[in-house]
Design a protein around this motif. Structure first.
Motif, short mmCIF file in Angstrom:
data_model
loop_
_atom_site.label_atom_id
_atom_site.label_comp_id
_atom_site.label_asym_id
_atom_site.label_seq_id
_atom_site.Cartn_x
_atom_site.Cartn_y
_atom_site.Cartn_z
N GLN A 265 39.38 49.75 48.34
CA GLN A 265 39.07 48.97 47.15
C GLN A 265 39.12 47.47 47.40
OE1 GLN A 265 41.21 50.18 43.66
NE2 GLN A 265 40.76 52.35 43.96
N GLU A 266 39.78 47.06 48.49
CA GLU A 266 39.79 45.64 48.82
C GLU A 266 38.40 45.13 49.16
OE1 GLU A 266 42.00 43.30 48.76
OE2 GLU A 266 43.67 44.51 48.05
N ALA A 267 37.46 46.03 49.49
CA ALA A 267 36.09 45.59 49.79
C ALA A 267 35.41 44.99 48.56
CB ALA A 267 35.27 46.75 50.33
N TRP A 268 35.87 45.36 47.39
CA TRP A 268 35.32 44.79 46.17
C TRP A 268 36.12 43.54 45.81
CZ3 TRP A 268 30.89 46.88 44.55
CH2 TRP A 268 30.59 48.18 45.00
N PRO A 269 35.48 42.39 45.82
CA PRO A 269 36.23 41.14 45.62
C PRO A 269 36.70 40.97 44.19
CG PRO A 269 33.89 40.67 45.72
CD PRO A 269 34.04 42.14 46.04
N ASP A 270 37.75 40.20 44.04
CA ASP A 270 38.27 39.88 42.72
C ASP A 270 37.64 38.57 42.23
OD1 ASP A 270 39.97 42.07 42.65
OD2 ASP A 270 41.51 40.99 43.78
#
Length: 415
Positions: A265-270
């Motif tokens: 899920q870290e691949a999706w940026p905040d």
């Protein structure tokens, strides 16, 4: 003077059955039972404290993972001029990162890591408790061995004094006197070694259960009755249900699964949201709102996901390996315990039961003048060997019993 063994008068019989009192130093020691020793271990053992501190550290990290990122407040003033004219712009910005992609996964991963640390602490506690139990058995055995050797050494001291008096009266041969002196010297050396072993065992037990620089402690005598029998099926079932190492491996697998989900899920940026207030020198003013989204063109966290996948596979392999090792450990501990228990029953029931009667018969024969003093002391030597054999057998039996309990994942305690 004849060199043959002389017959003794009935009034010369040393009282071998008389109990020799404990050493004064041993009486002043603090004596603990196994249950108290384990309680002191849980309160004072430094290795256990270290493991507990590491678990608390991960618990703190799990708590920190639930915290939201702090907003950023920024104030900017931009002076502008052209020729003789000047203007200015003033900004007041407030930015906040929105964790919507990996927040829940990171929190779950931190919680699972903390749970795995607690499981590791439980496994370390069980392993260290086994060391305490074995140190307790050694300390109890050393105390019993010291008392038995002190008892028999007392006999040889009395015999040496008696033989010296008889030599002065011309009623003992030089051979008999030298034999008694040699036997006494041998037993004095054995007693000194037993005392040294007892002090060392006390210090080792104290090192495991007491705070720094605490005095040594003595262990209570082990029970005279043998520990109970345990079936192999019961041992295996209990181990697969209660071993803390299995809970530890399962917790580690769960932690790695959570870490893998977090890495993916870290691949999706905040995104980040910016809001503020702007004021110009010409009198214009107003609010503004903006949003920033990192573009995952170059870093999609694939390497971290691959590493997390490999760690998960390693944890699963360790879990499978732990189950196999625990089964083998239980089988070995069960075989060793049952073998020692059968041997203990055989020796106690058939071979060692008559050792006390043999010494009593020898004393009676010596008192009636039918046995020489040297023969009586040989009987005392046989009595010592029988007693020490029983002590060693009892030590081996209780040690293997506690190892089987440890392999089963059961609390260590005397039945």
């Amino acid at each position: 003077m004849s060199s043959s063994p002389t017959r003794a008068s009935p009034t010369r019989a040393p009282d071998i059955s008389r109990k020799v009192p404990e050493e004064a130093s041993a009486d002043s020691l603090r004596t603990v039972g196994l249950r108290e020793a384990l309680r002191l271990f849980r309160n004072n053992n430094l290795s256990l404290r270290r493991a507990q501190s590491e678990a608390r550290a991960l618990q703190g990290e799990a708590r920190q993972a639930r915290a939201y990122p702090n907003p950023t407040l920024q104030a900017t003033h931009e002076p502008l001029w052209r020729g003789g004219e000047s203007q200015s712009e003033t900004y007041l910005n407030l930015s906040q990162t929105l964790e919507w992609s990996g927040r829940s996964a990171r929190i779950r991963s931190a919680r699972k890591s903390a749970a795995a640390a607690r499981s590791r602490t439980a496994a370390d506690s069980a392993r260290l408790a086994q060391q305490v139990a074995e140190a307790y058995v050694k300390a109890a055995t050393a105390e019993t061995r010291r008392r038995r050797l002190a008892q028999v050494t007392r006999v040889f001291r009395r015999a040496d004094s008696s033989m010296a008096e008889r030599r002065d009266e011309g009623d003992a041969s030089g051979y008999a006197v030298r034999r008694i002196q040699l036997e006494r010297a041998r037993y004095e050396q054995r007693l000194a070694a037993a005392r040294l072993e007892a002090r060392s065992a006390r210090r080792q037990l104290a090192l495991l259960i007491l705070p720094d620089e605490a005095p040594s402690v003595a262990a209570e005598t082990l029970p005279g009755v043998p520990p109970p029998s345990i079936s192999r099926r019961e041992a295996l079932r209990a181990a697969l249900r209660a071993r803390p190492e299995l809970r530890r491996r399962q917790s580690e697998v769960e932690a790695q699964k959570a870490a893998l989900r977090a890495a993916r899920q870290e691949a999706w940026p905040d995104p980040s949201v910016t809001a503020g207030y702007k004021q110009q020198s010409n009198g214009f003013e107003g609010a503004f709102l903006g949003i920033g989204i990192p573009l995952p063109f170059f870093d999609r966290n694939r390497g971290a996901a691959e590493a997390a996948t490999a760690r998960l596979q390693s944890a699963q392999t360790q879990q499978t390996l732990a189950r196999r090792e625990i089964r083998n450990e239980v089988r070995r501990a069960y075989a060793a315990y049952t073998s020692t228990r059968r041997r203990s029953q055989l020796l106690n029931d058939e071979l060692l039961q008559g050792s006390g009667d043999l010494l009593r018969i020898a004393q009676t024969s010596y008192g009636e003048g039918e046995m020489s003093l040297v023969e009586l002391l040989d009987a005392a030597d046989a009595y010592r060997d029988a007693r020490l054999t029983r002590i060693e057998l009892r030590t081996d039996l209780w040690t293997r019993y506690f190892r089987l309990l440890r392999a089963m994942g059961q609390p260590l305690d005397l039945p």
